[in-house]
Design a protein around this motif. Structure first.
Motif, PDB file in Angstrom:
ATOM      1  N   TYR A  69      -4.231  65.373 -10.316  1.00  0.00           N
ATOM      2  CA  TYR A  69      -2.972  65.023 -10.016  1.00  0.00           C
ATOM      3  C   TYR A  69      -2.634  64.395  -8.745  1.00  0.00           C
ATOM      4  O   TYR A  69      -3.242  64.675  -7.789  1.00  0.00           O
ATOM      5  N   THR A  70      -1.758  63.190  -8.646  1.00  0.00           N
ATOM      6  CA  THR A  70      -1.566  62.474  -7.739  1.00  0.00           C
ATOM      7  C   THR A  70      -0.233  62.043  -7.555  1.00  0.00           C
ATOM      8  O   THR A  70       0.566  62.152  -8.387  1.00  0.00           O
ATOM      9  N   MET A  71       0.264  61.469  -6.377  1.00  0.00           N
ATOM     10  CA  MET A  71       1.629  60.842  -6.333  1.00  0.00           C
ATOM     11  C   MET A  71       1.515  59.501  -6.543  1.00  0.00           C
ATOM     12  O   MET A  71       0.784  58.745  -6.033  1.00  0.00           O
ATOM     13  N   VAL A  72       2.464  58.686  -7.049  1.00  0.00           N
ATOM     14  CA  VAL A  72       2.512  57.316  -7.275  1.00  0.00           C
ATOM     15  C   VAL A  72       2.555  56.896  -5.701  1.00  0.00           C
ATOM     16  O   VAL A  72       3.452  57.076  -5.038  1.00  0.00           O
ATOM     17  N   GLU A  73       1.772  55.988  -5.353  1.00  0.00           N
ATOM     18  CA  GLU A  73       1.749  55.124  -4.192  1.00  0.00           C
ATOM     19  C   GLU A  73       3.039  54.664  -3.806  1.00  0.00           C
ATOM     20  O   GLU A  73       3.539  54.064  -4.525  1.00  0.00           O
ATOM     21  N   GLY A  74       3.537  54.727  -2.452  1.00  0.00           N
ATOM     22  CA  GLY A  74       4.713  54.378  -2.114  1.00  0.00           C
ATOM     23  C   GLY A  74       5.888  55.171  -2.234  1.00  0.00           C
ATOM     24  O   GLY A  74       6.989  54.768  -2.122  1.00  0.00           O
ATOM     25  N   CYS A  75       5.894  56.174  -3.103  1.00  0.00           N
ATOM     26  CA  CYS A  75       7.026  57.144  -3.423  1.00  0.00           C
ATOM     27  C   CYS A  75       6.895  58.296  -2.724  1.00  0.00           C
ATOM     28  O   CYS A  75       7.828  59.180  -2.773  1.00  0.00           O
ATOM     29  N   TYR A  76       6.563  58.350  -1.333  1.00  0.00           N
ATOM     30  CA  TYR A  76       6.402  59.746  -0.586  1.00  0.00           C
ATOM     31  C   TYR A  76       7.171  59.214   0.748  1.00  0.00           C
ATOM     32  O   TYR A  76       6.661  58.602   1.619  1.00  0.00           O
ATOM     33  N   ILE A  77       8.132  60.275   1.196  1.00  0.00           N
ATOM     34  CA  ILE A  77       8.697  60.141   2.165  1.00  0.00           C
ATOM     35  C   ILE A  77       8.375  61.342   2.984  1.00  0.00           C
ATOM     36  O   ILE A  77       9.175  62.567   2.392  1.00  0.00           O
ATOM     37  N   PRO A  78       7.674  61.465   4.073  1.00  0.00           N
ATOM     38  CA  PRO A  78       7.452  62.920   4.715  1.00  0.00           C
ATOM     39  C   PRO A  78       8.734  63.368   5.165  1.00  0.00           C
ATOM     40  O   PRO A  78       9.849  62.627   5.589  1.00  0.00           O
ATOM     41  N   PRO A  79       8.781  64.887   5.291  1.00  0.00           N
ATOM     42  CA  PRO A  79       9.718  65.484   5.703  1.00  0.00           C
ATOM     43  C   PRO A  79      10.218  65.159   7.234  1.00  0.00           C
ATOM     44  O   PRO A  79       9.344  64.681   7.939  1.00  0.00           O
ATOM     45  N   VAL A  80      11.511  65.221   7.546  1.00  0.00           N
ATOM     46  CA  VAL A  80      12.013  64.911   8.813  1.00  0.00           C
ATOM     47  C   VAL A  80      12.532  66.161   9.605  1.00  0.00           C
ATOM     48  O   VAL A  80      13.060  67.098   8.999  1.00  0.00           O
ATOM     49  N   ARG A  81      11.772  66.445  10.671  1.00  0.00           N
ATOM     50  CA  ARG A  81      12.090  67.776  11.325  1.00  0.00           C
ATOM     51  C   ARG A  81      12.897  67.177  12.647  1.00  0.00           C
ATOM     52  O   ARG A  81      12.559  66.443  13.457  1.00  0.00           O
ATOM     53  N   LEU A  82      13.909  67.941  12.493  1.00  0.00           N
ATOM     54  CA  LEU A  82      15.023  67.640  13.659  1.00  0.00           C
ATOM     55  C   LEU A  82      15.278  68.997  14.368  1.00  0.00           C
ATOM     56  O   LEU A  82      15.165  70.217  13.790  1.00  0.00           O
ATOM     57  N   SER A  83      15.596  68.742  15.710  1.00  0.00           N
ATOM     58  CA  SER A  83      15.994  69.954  16.432  1.00  0.00           C
ATOM     59  C   SER A  83      17.585  70.440  16.059  1.00  0.00           C
ATOM     60  O   SER A  83      18.127  69.464  15.194  1.00  0.00           O
ATOM     61  N   LEU A  84      17.902  71.393  16.429  1.00  0.00           N
ATOM     62  CA  LEU A  84      19.212  71.787  16.024  1.00  0.00           C
ATOM     63  C   LEU A  84      20.372  70.722  16.564  1.00  0.00           C
ATOM     64  O   LEU A  84      21.486  70.508  15.872  1.00  0.00           O
ATOM     65  N   HIS A  85      20.187  70.127  17.968  1.00  0.00           N
ATOM     66  CA  HIS A  85      21.131  69.525  18.475  1.00  0.00           C
ATOM     67  C   HIS A  85      20.972  68.098  17.765  1.00  0.00           C
ATOM     68  O   HIS A  85      22.011  67.344  17.596  1.00  0.00           O
ATOM     69  N   GLU A  86      19.947  67.651  17.327  1.00  0.00           N
ATOM     70  CA  GLU A  86      19.586  66.391  16.448  1.00  0.00           C
ATOM     71  C   GLU A  86      20.381  66.323  15.296  1.00  0.00           C
ATOM     72  O   GLU A  86      21.212  65.361  14.841  1.00  0.00           O
ATOM     73  N   ALA A  87      20.192  67.669  14.513  1.00  0.00           N
ATOM     74  CA  ALA A  87      20.876  67.777  13.418  1.00  0.00           C
ATOM     75  C   ALA A  87      22.224  67.771  13.206  1.00  0.00           C
ATOM     76  O   ALA A  87      23.093  67.120  12.538  1.00  0.00           O
ATOM     77  N   LEU A  88      22.759  68.450  14.481  1.00  0.00           N
ATOM     78  CA  LEU A  88      24.290  68.499  14.720  1.00  0.00           C
ATOM     79  C   LEU A  88      24.647  67.237  14.713  1.00  0.00           C
ATOM     80  O   LEU A  88      25.860  66.510  14.427  1.00  0.00           O
ATOM     81  N   ALA A  89      23.949  66.450  15.762  1.00  0.00           N
ATOM     82  CA  ALA A  89      24.529  65.014  16.066  1.00  0.00           C
ATOM     83  C   ALA A  89      24.511  64.084  14.846  1.00  0.00           C
ATOM     84  O   ALA A  89      25.285  63.308  14.643  1.00  0.00           O
ATOM     85  N   LEU A  90      23.542  64.194  13.997  1.00  0.00           N
ATOM     86  CA  LEU A  90      23.528  63.486  12.621  1.00  0.00           C
ATOM     87  C   LEU A  90      24.770  63.744  11.886  1.00  0.00           C
ATOM     88  O   LEU A  90      25.363  63.020  11.246  1.00  0.00           O
ATOM     89  N   ASN A  91      24.860  65.164  11.848  1.00  0.00           N
ATOM     90  CA  ASN A  91      25.949  65.667  10.791  1.00  0.00           C
ATOM     91  C   ASN A  91      27.487  64.874  11.464  1.00  0.00           C
ATOM     92  O   ASN A  91      28.219  64.483  10.484  1.00  0.00           O
ATOM     93  N   LEU A  92      27.463  65.139  12.707  1.00  0.00           N
ATOM     94  CA  LEU A  92      28.778  64.587  13.169  1.00  0.00           C
ATOM     95  C   LEU A  92      28.881  63.280  12.958  1.00  0.00           C
ATOM     96  O   LEU A  92      29.855  62.712  12.852  1.00  0.00           O
ATOM     97  N   ALA A  93      27.938  62.330  13.391  1.00  0.00           N
ATOM     98  CA  ALA A  93      28.034  60.966  13.303  1.00  0.00           C
ATOM     99  C   ALA A  93      28.119  60.494  11.707  1.00  0.00           C
ATOM    100  O   ALA A  93      28.590  59.315  11.527  1.00  0.00           O
ATOM    101  N   ALA A  94      27.699  61.246  10.727  1.00  0.00           N
ATOM    102  CA  ALA A  94      27.882  60.926   9.359  1.00  0.00           C
ATOM    103  C   ALA A  94      29.406  60.927   8.747  1.00  0.00           C
ATOM    104  O   ALA A  94      29.899  60.667   7.887  1.00  0.00           O
ATOM    105  N   ARG A  95      30.104  61.751   9.608  1.00  0.00           N
ATOM    106  CA  ARG A  95      31.565  62.202   9.408  1.00  0.00           C
ATOM    107  C   ARG A  95      32.346  60.991   9.552  1.00  0.00           C
ATOM    108  O   ARG A  95      32.471  60.109  10.087  1.00  0.00           O
TER     109      ARG A  95
END
Length: 95
Positions: A69-95
């Protein structure tokens, strides 16, 4: 957390791990290899592969025996790892 929540979280972690492993293996992995790497049975891996496809993650099966089994090439997005502060900033910016 109760036992059901622990299992669901573990399954979510495993699905993420499987997608990462498939992306990193251009020649594919068998269910036996995936089962060994994830510490579960081959049947669990088979169910997880179906779940990934249901979620829209393109998993392909080779015509070999046993299938790889493989994944179709070009269809993978690696997970994004954010700190708590980065996640909160992203959440607030999206509002």
């Amino acid at each position: 957390m109760d036992d059901h929540t622990d299992r669901a979280f573990t399954r979510a972690e495993r699905l993420s791990r499987i997608s990462t492993l498939l992306h990193a293996a251009p020649h594919g992995l068998s269910t036996a290899e995936l089962a060994r790497l994830c510490g579960v049975s081959q049947r669990t891996i088979q169910r997880d592969l179906v779940s990934l496809e249901t979620l829209g993650i393109p998993v392909t099966e080779s015509g070999e025996h046993p299938p790889r089994y493989t994944m179709v090439e070009g269809c993978y997005i690696p997970p994004v790892r954010l700190s708590l502060h980065e996640a909160l900033a992203l959440n607030l910016a999206a509002r």
